[in-house]
Scaffold this active site. Structure first.
Site, PDB file in Angstrom:
ATOM      1  N   GLU A   1     -66.420  76.935 -24.762  1.00 39.43           N
ATOM      2  CA  GLU A   1     -66.971  77.233 -23.434  1.00 39.43           C
ATOM      3  C   GLU A   1     -65.901  77.649 -22.431  1.00 39.43           C
ATOM      4  OE1 GLU A   1     -70.691  74.120 -23.495  1.00 39.43           O
ATOM      5  OE2 GLU A   1     -68.764  73.355 -22.848  1.00 39.43           O
TER       6      GLU A   1
HETATM    7  C1  TNX Z   1     -71.460  71.269 -24.866  1.00 39.75           C
HETATM    8  S1  TNX Z   1     -70.804  72.302 -27.396  1.00 39.75           S
HETATM    9  C2  TNX Z   1     -70.127  70.954 -24.842  1.00 39.75           C
HETATM   10  C3  TNX Z   1     -69.678  69.779 -24.084  1.00 39.75           C
HETATM   11  C4  TNX Z   1     -70.813  69.057 -23.444  1.00 39.75           C
HETATM   12  C5  TNX Z   1     -72.002  69.046 -24.362  1.00 39.75           C
HETATM   13  C6  TNX Z   1     -73.161  68.270 -23.863  1.00 39.75           C
HETATM   14  C7  TNX Z   1     -69.356  71.965 -26.864  1.00 39.75           C
HETATM   15  C8  TNX Z   1     -68.292  72.157 -27.812  1.00 39.75           C
HETATM   16  N1  TNX Z   1     -69.176  71.551 -25.606  1.00 39.75           N
HETATM   17  O1  TNX Z   1     -68.723  70.164 -23.126  1.00 39.75           O
HETATM   18  O2  TNX Z   1     -70.408  67.759 -23.161  1.00 39.75           O
HETATM   19  O3  TNX Z   1     -72.409  70.368 -24.583  1.00 39.75           O
HETATM   20  O4  TNX Z   1     -74.174  68.202 -24.822  1.00 39.75           O
END
Ligand code: TNX
Length: 527
Positions: free
Chosen positions: A336
């Site tokens: 992200e």
């Molecule tokens: C996505 S998927 C994130 C996290 C969040 C989570 C909550 C991923 C690698 N990162 O930063 O905590 O969703 O479900």
């Protein structure tokens, strides 16, 4: 009928659980009696043959005989059983006669480095393995074959029958993981150890600790002390922050290692870095530190890719954390990073991989790192909900290994139902059946059995604050995931699992654990 044989029949006792926590030794003895058999072991063993009518009782005369190399495991088992049985259970070097035998000889080569053979006869309980890890997993199976009262923290009356037969068992995948996000909310050493103790019962062998994020930095780095003292001071919702000293982190690593669990440290980069950027103004492109952050948005922070100091920082952090971490992996996050341009992302991830490799570790990262030039050895952790990802499939075709954590199946922070008090639902609701009914080797097109290193259940902690919260979200879904990771696909059966899993409920009660009493599961009456 011989009283032992009679007892073997009578262990099918109707359970009557109080809704409140069980108080071993205080609540009625019936609470602690439950039906255990080969068919109540989770994950289901690769093969097992019960010997009807045969029972081996652990008694006041039982000794534990262990080969050199297995003494630590024998001590671990003895300690658990002494607490509940009140027996002395002396640990002795082999050879010996009868009792419980933990042997590093005589296991079939087919059980490999992590598998074991367990033989329960009238004469003895014998666990054999090629490596200590296999013995440890065999001991976890043995725990599940004992009455649930064996997990009590006070002395119970017994008896302590173990059903007879033979189990030959080994894992489908070598990597069976859980991830705990200690960044959004901090969990102290005792809480992490408690979780480790619960995980090993289901043959988890990796605990991935998400040590940094926008909302908190959780490990002391001597060359950058403000990471912990400033960056570690916050948590989501302005809840208390916290961080591990190096001694505390080593304590976790050693506790895990004694239970054959490898700690995988994660420093999430280049996004998810607000806590670090808030701690050191000079890490920011504009030289200004942003405020500390206690919300739950993602994707707004980025390390400054063009700044030479960024790589000094990464090298210092990786070096210091690597020195505390004996396991092979260093997880660089990489998810992200929507505030980092694609070109910068590639530049950063390539350099970070080089730094990690330079410190002798294998890189793991969220599958987003496939957008850079992943090293052949880099392990991708797949988190998306889609069954198609061409870049990950192409990497797998080049030999890259993948850990499967698809959010719609494996994310332990998703709600079970809309009404679940804790958790999120961006990846959907995950009831127990949803967590169980998928195949890690077919979920992602082009990422087959040989490309899958294993399965991991991530528990993000935006809404999770206590051990009771952790347990509620992980149990029973984590055991479901671990059955997918351990047991051969040929054993997969939802209806069988409903029964097996139900048998764990009384055990969790006696262990003082919280769990979600899914209506999909056949829990013993009242549990
Ligand atoms: C996505 S998927 C994130 C996290 C969040 C989570 C909550 C991923 C690698 N990162 O930063 O905590 O969703 O479900």
């Amino acid at each position: 009928m011989h009283s032992r044989a009679l007892h073997a029949l009578l262990i099918t006792v109707t359970l009557s659980f109080m809704p409140a926590a069980v108080r071993p030794g205080v609540d009625s003895p019936g609470i602690l009696a439950s039906q255990v058999s080969f068919s109540s072991v989770v994950p289901i063993p690769a093969s097992s043959v019960a010997a009807p009518g045969i029972v081996h009782d652990i008694t006041t005369n039982t000794a534990i005989f262990a080969d050199t190399g297995a003494i630590g495991i024998a001590d671990y088992l003895a300690q658990k059983l002494r607490t509940s049985t009140g027996y002395t259970l002396p640990v002795r070097a082999t050879p010996g006669v009868g009792g419980i035998q933990l042997l590093l000889t005589g296991a079939p080569p087919s059980v490999g480095a992590q598998g074991y053979q367990l033989d329960v006869s009238t004469d003895a309980i014998v666990v054999r393995a090629n490596q200590p890890a296999g013995l440890f997993h065999g001991v976890q199976t043995l725990r599940q074959l004992l009455p649930v009262a064996a997990e009590a923290t006070t002395v119970q009356p017994g008896p302590w029958p173990v059903p007879g037969g033979t189990i030959v068992d080994q894992p489908r995948f070598v990597y069976r993981g859980a991830m705990l996000d200690v960044a959004r909310h901090f969990f102290n050493v005792a809480q992490v150890k408690r979780y480790i103790d619960q995980l090993v019962l289901y043959k988890v062998n990796h605990l991935h600790l998400h040590l940094s994020d926008d909302q908190g930095w959780r490990i002391v780095i001597d060359s950058w002390p403000r990471l912990a003292t400033v960056g570690g001071s916050t948590a989501v919702n302005r809840d208390p922050g916290g961080y591990y000293t190096k001694a505390e982190f080593s304590d976790i690593v050693n506790y895990a290692a004694a239970r054959f669990v490898t700690i995988v440290p994660e420093i999430d980069m280049p996004g998810h870095t607000n806590a670090a950027l808030a701690s050191y103004a000079e890490l920011n492109c504009d030289g200004n530190a942003p405020p500390l952050y206690t919300g739950t948005r993602v994707g707004f922070s980025s390390l400054c890719v063009s700044l030479p100091l960024t790589y000094t920082f990464v090298d210092d952090v990786v070096r210091e954390l690597t020195a505390l971490t004996p396991g092979p992996y260093f997880h660089i996050g990489g998810d992200e990073a929507s505030s980092t341009t694609p070109a910068d992302y590639t530049t950063f991830v390539n350099r970070a991989q080089g730094i990690v490799a330079g410190h002798g570790k294998t890189v793991s990262g969220w599958h987003d790192v496939v957008n850079a030039d992943e090293l052949p050895s880099t392990v991708l952790q797949y988190w998306n909900t889609s069954g198609t990802n061409n870049a990950v499939a192409a990497a797998a075709a080049r030999g890259t290994k993948v850990i499967m954590s698809p959010a719609s199946k494996a994310y332990l922070d998703m709600k079970y139902q809309n009404s679940t008090r804790l958790g999120l639902k961006w990846a959907g609701l995950i009831e127990v059946q949803t967590a169980y009914e998928w195949d890690p080797a077919t979920f992602l097109t082009g990422v087959g059995e040989a490309s899958v290193l294993g399965v991991e259940g991530p528990l993000w902690s935006e809404t999770i604050r206590t051990s009771a919260d952790i347990e509620f979200m992980a149990f029973p879904r984590l055991p479901a995931l671990m059955e997918l990771a351990w047991s051969p696909r040929s054993t997969h059966s939802w209806t069988g699992f409903q029964q097996r899993l139900g048998a764990q409920g009384p055990r969790w009660r006696v262990m003082g654990m919280n769990y979600y009493q899914s209506r999909q599961i056949t829990w013993p009456e009242g549990s």
